[in-house]
Design a protein around this motif. Structure first.
Motif, PDB file in Angstrom:
ATOM      1  N   ALA A  31      42.913  50.190  24.664  1.00 54.68           N
ATOM      2  CA  ALA A  31      43.822  51.325  24.827  1.00 54.68           C
ATOM      3  C   ALA A  31      44.567  51.606  23.528  1.00 54.68           C
ATOM      4  CB  ALA A  31      44.806  51.045  25.961  1.00 54.68           C
ATOM      5  N   ALA A  32      45.082  50.549  22.901  1.00 54.65           N
ATOM      6  CA  ALA A  32      45.819  50.723  21.654  1.00 54.65           C
ATOM      7  C   ALA A  32      44.921  51.296  20.565  1.00 54.65           C
ATOM      8  CB  ALA A  32      46.416  49.388  21.212  1.00 54.65           C
ATOM      9  N   ALA A  33      43.669  50.833  20.516  1.00 55.90           N
ATOM     10  CA  ALA A  33      42.731  51.333  19.510  1.00 55.90           C
ATOM     11  C   ALA A  33      42.438  52.812  19.710  1.00 55.90           C
ATOM     12  CB  ALA A  33      41.430  50.531  19.562  1.00 55.90           C
ATOM     13  N   ASN A  34      42.603  53.287  20.953  1.00 54.24           N
ATOM     14  CA  ASN A  34      42.379  54.700  21.262  1.00 54.24           C
ATOM     15  C   ASN A  34      43.693  55.471  21.370  1.00 54.24           C
ATOM     16  OD1 ASN A  34      39.322  55.395  22.013  1.00 54.24           O
ATOM     17  ND2 ASN A  34      39.728  53.258  22.546  1.00 54.24           N
ATOM     18  N   HIS A  35      44.756  54.867  20.816  1.00 57.06           N
ATOM     19  CA  HIS A  35      46.071  55.520  20.740  1.00 57.06           C
ATOM     20  C   HIS A  35      46.535  55.992  22.118  1.00 57.06           C
ATOM     21  CE1 HIS A  35      45.273  55.367  16.460  1.00 57.06           C
ATOM     22  NE2 HIS A  35      44.149  56.038  16.655  1.00 57.06           N
ATOM     23  N   THR A  36      46.379  55.097  23.103  1.00 52.23           N
ATOM     24  CA  THR A  36      46.691  55.421  24.490  1.00 52.23           C
ATOM     25  C   THR A  36      47.606  54.366  25.090  1.00 52.23           C
ATOM     26  OG1 THR A  36      44.555  56.530  24.823  1.00 52.23           O
ATOM     27  CG2 THR A  36      45.703  55.766  26.798  1.00 52.23           C
ATOM     28  N   GLN A  37      48.518  54.811  25.946  1.00 53.18           N
ATOM     29  CA  GLN A  37      49.320  53.900  26.764  1.00 53.18           C
ATOM     30  C   GLN A  37      48.800  54.001  28.188  1.00 53.18           C
ATOM     31  OE1 GLN A  37      52.395  51.767  26.184  1.00 53.18           O
ATOM     32  NE2 GLN A  37      51.474  51.110  28.108  1.00 53.18           N
ATOM     33  N   LEU A  38      48.145  52.954  28.663  1.00 54.05           N
ATOM     34  CA  LEU A  38      47.562  52.939  29.999  1.00 54.05           C
ATOM     35  C   LEU A  38      48.451  52.139  30.933  1.00 54.05           C
ATOM     36  CD1 LEU A  38      45.093  53.531  31.865  1.00 54.05           C
ATOM     37  CD2 LEU A  38      44.138  51.351  31.080  1.00 54.05           C
ATOM     38  N   ASP A  39      48.777  52.713  32.091  1.00 51.91           N
ATOM     39  CA  ASP A  39      49.546  52.024  33.123  1.00 51.91           C
ATOM     40  C   ASP A  39      48.632  51.710  34.303  1.00 51.91           C
ATOM     41  OD1 ASP A  39      51.808  52.262  31.594  1.00 51.91           O
ATOM     42  OD2 ASP A  39      52.698  53.882  32.766  1.00 51.91           O
ATOM     43  N   LEU A  40      48.620  50.448  34.725  1.00 49.52           N
ATOM     44  CA  LEU A  40      47.827  50.037  35.879  1.00 49.52           C
ATOM     45  C   LEU A  40      48.728  49.350  36.895  1.00 49.52           C
ATOM     46  CD1 LEU A  40      44.565  48.461  34.346  1.00 49.52           C
ATOM     47  CD2 LEU A  40      44.879  50.776  35.241  1.00 49.52           C
ATOM     48  N   ALA A  41      48.667  49.797  38.145  1.00 48.30           N
ATOM     49  CA  ALA A  41      49.331  49.109  39.249  1.00 48.30           C
ATOM     50  C   ALA A  41      48.285  48.243  39.935  1.00 48.30           C
ATOM     51  CB  ALA A  41      49.930  50.107  40.231  1.00 48.30           C
ATOM     52  N   VAL A  42      48.531  46.940  39.973  1.00 49.35           N
ATOM     53  CA  VAL A  42      47.566  45.960  40.470  1.00 49.35           C
ATOM     54  C   VAL A  42      48.021  45.438  41.827  1.00 49.35           C
ATOM     55  CG1 VAL A  42      46.535  43.695  40.029  1.00 49.35           C
ATOM     56  CG2 VAL A  42      46.874  45.303  38.141  1.00 49.35           C
ATOM     57  N   TYR A  43      47.082  45.311  42.765  1.00 52.58           N
ATOM     58  CA  TYR A  43      47.415  44.900  44.130  1.00 52.58           C
ATOM     59  C   TYR A  43      46.575  43.689  44.552  1.00 52.58           C
ATOM     60  CZ  TYR A  43      49.497  49.539  44.157  1.00 52.58           C
ATOM     61  OH  TYR A  43      50.247  50.637  43.846  1.00 52.58           O
ATOM     62  N   GLY A  44      46.774  43.283  45.805  1.00 53.13           N
ATOM     63  CA  GLY A  44      45.933  42.268  46.417  1.00 53.13           C
ATOM     64  C   GLY A  44      46.013  40.909  45.757  1.00 53.13           C
ATOM     65  N   GLY A  45      44.886  40.198  45.830  1.00 57.35           N
ATOM     66  CA  GLY A  45      44.838  38.848  45.297  1.00 57.35           C
ATOM     67  C   GLY A  45      45.113  38.782  43.814  1.00 57.35           C
ATOM     68  N   ALA A  46      44.713  39.811  43.065  1.00 51.78           N
ATOM     69  CA  ALA A  46      44.957  39.807  41.622  1.00 51.78           C
ATOM     70  C   ALA A  46      46.446  39.881  41.318  1.00 51.78           C
ATOM     71  CB  ALA A  46      44.218  40.966  40.962  1.00 51.78           C
ATOM     72  N   ALA A  47      47.195  40.684  42.082  1.00 52.57           N
ATOM     73  CA  ALA A  47      48.646  40.754  41.887  1.00 52.57           C
ATOM     74  C   ALA A  47      49.285  39.400  42.177  1.00 52.57           C
ATOM     75  CB  ALA A  47      49.251  41.831  42.785  1.00 52.57           C
ATOM     76  N   LEU A  48      48.850  38.763  43.256  1.00 56.32           N
ATOM     77  CA  LEU A  48      49.386  37.445  43.597  1.00 56.32           C
ATOM     78  C   LEU A  48      49.010  36.411  42.544  1.00 56.32           C
ATOM     79  CD1 LEU A  48      48.769  37.321  47.447  1.00 56.32           C
ATOM     80  CD2 LEU A  48      50.972  37.445  46.272  1.00 56.32           C
ATOM     81  N   MET A  49      47.798  36.501  42.032  1.00 59.17           N
ATOM     82  CA  MET A  49      47.362  35.545  41.027  1.00 59.17           C
ATOM     83  C   MET A  49      48.188  35.690  39.749  1.00 59.17           C
ATOM     84  SD  MET A  49      43.476  34.826  39.810  1.00 59.17           S
ATOM     85  CE  MET A  49      43.265  36.431  39.054  1.00 59.17           C
ATOM     86  N   LEU A  50      48.491  36.928  39.378  1.00 57.39           N
ATOM     87  CA  LEU A  50      49.282  37.158  38.176  1.00 57.39           C
ATOM     88  C   LEU A  50      50.733  36.730  38.356  1.00 57.39           C
ATOM     89  CD1 LEU A  50      48.120  40.698  36.962  1.00 57.39           C
ATOM     90  CD2 LEU A  50      47.842  38.542  35.722  1.00 57.39           C
ATOM     91  N   ALA A  51      51.306  37.031  39.518  1.00 52.75           N
ATOM     92  CA  ALA A  51      52.765  36.979  39.653  1.00 52.75           C
ATOM     93  C   ALA A  51      53.268  36.047  40.739  1.00 52.75           C
ATOM     94  CB  ALA A  51      53.302  38.392  39.900  1.00 52.75           C
ATOM     95  N   SER A  52      52.441  35.096  41.171  1.00 53.56           N
ATOM     96  CA  SER A  52      52.923  34.129  42.157  1.00 53.56           C
ATOM     97  C   SER A  52      52.503  32.729  41.750  1.00 53.56           C
ATOM     98  CB  SER A  52      52.376  34.439  43.556  1.00 53.56           C
ATOM     99  OG  SER A  52      51.072  33.901  43.726  1.00 53.56           O
ATOM    100  N   ARG A  53      53.011  31.763  42.492  1.00 55.27           N
ATOM    101  CA  ARG A  53      52.649  30.366  42.257  1.00 55.27           C
ATOM    102  C   ARG A  53      51.746  29.829  43.370  1.00 55.27           C
ATOM    103  NH1 ARG A  53      56.451  28.807  38.307  1.00 55.27           N
ATOM    104  NH2 ARG A  53      58.383  30.032  38.335  1.00 55.27           N
ATOM    105  N   PHE A  54      51.123  30.741  44.136  1.00 52.30           N
ATOM    106  CA  PHE A  54      50.338  30.250  45.267  1.00 52.30           C
ATOM    107  C   PHE A  54      48.975  30.907  45.419  1.00 52.30           C
ATOM    108  CE2 PHE A  54      53.427  33.395  46.822  1.00 52.30           C
ATOM    109  CZ  PHE A  54      52.622  34.322  47.458  1.00 52.30           C
ATOM    110  N   ARG A  55      48.530  31.695  44.457  1.00 54.82           N
ATOM    111  CA  ARG A  55      47.156  32.227  44.478  1.00 54.82           C
ATOM    112  C   ARG A  55      46.550  31.962  43.112  1.00 54.82           C
ATOM    113  NH1 ARG A  55      43.211  36.052  46.443  1.00 54.82           N
ATOM    114  NH2 ARG A  55      44.269  36.413  48.436  1.00 54.82           N
TER     115      ARG A  55
END
Length: 204
Positions: free
Chosen positions: A21-45
């Motif tokens: 994204a940076a190489a293409n001079h873009t700011q990309l926003d992603l909202a992540v859900y499900g197991g991936a969100a828990l894996m990123l932001a929890s201590r139990f997945r």
């Protein structure tokens, strides 16, 4: 079965998308859900096989190429990043009230990607609406996620959980016999681990 990946591998993949994204001079926003969100932001997945994101419209060519290269390099499914969950998201949820900025990527260097995760209440509501605890493969993990998210929200009873469901999905809460029946089973079990029900956690 699609290859599973852990938190470190996902963070590395997000670094690569942020670099693209940076190489293409873009700011990309992603909202992540499900197991991936828990894996990123929890201590139990600890693992997932895909990343559910809210729709961002038509994907630019550079993003498709970056996602495809991550898949090839890691042996992941071609659709490891997908917006199939869009149909299941709540129109009542807002970016400001029901999502939190988790981090920017790459973690070192010029950021091109911002990742957001849903609040504990919203993610719990999504889990309750889907209620896949009877799935022979994913059911035990889904049940554990629900117990941990309820604890993260400070909830102990079925009525409290259905009230959260109703905040985001009123129709589902109005006819929640399935959820009530399955929650009795889910809450009758105990987790054989000491993983704290912390979510969201930015610094793990």
């Amino acid at each position: 079965m699609a290859a599973r990946f852990d938190r470190d591998q996902l963070q590395d993949a997000l670094d690569r998308l942020g670099e693209a994204a940076a190489a293409n001079h873009t700011q990309l926003d992603l909202a992540v859900y499900g197991g991936a969100a828990l894996m990123l932001a929890s201590r139990f997945r600890y693992a997932s096989e895909d990343v559910d994101i809210a729709s961002i419209g038509e994907w630019p060519d550079w993003l498709r190429k970056a996602v495809d290269k991550v898949a090839r390099d890691n042996g992941w499914a071609a659709d490891w990043l997908n917006d199939a969950i869009q149909f299941h998201l709540s129109p009542a949820a807002t970016q400001s009230d029901d999502h939190l900025e988790f981090g920017t990527y790459p973690r070192r260097g010029e950021p091109g990607l911002r990742v957001f995760v849903p609040s504990a209440e919203y993610l719990l509501a999504l889990k309750l609406k889907a209620m896949r605890v009877a799935d022979p493969v994913k059911g035990p993990l889904e049940a554990r996620d629900i117990r941990k998210l309820m604890a993260a929200c400070g909830l102990t009873g079925i009525d409290d959980a259905i009230a959260i469901l109703g905040q985001y999905f009123p129709r589902s809460a109005a006819d929640a016999d399935k959820q009530r029946f399955l929650l009795k089973h889910v809450l009758s079990q105990e987790d054989p681990d000491d993983d704290p029900p912390d979510y969201p956690v930015r610094d793990l």
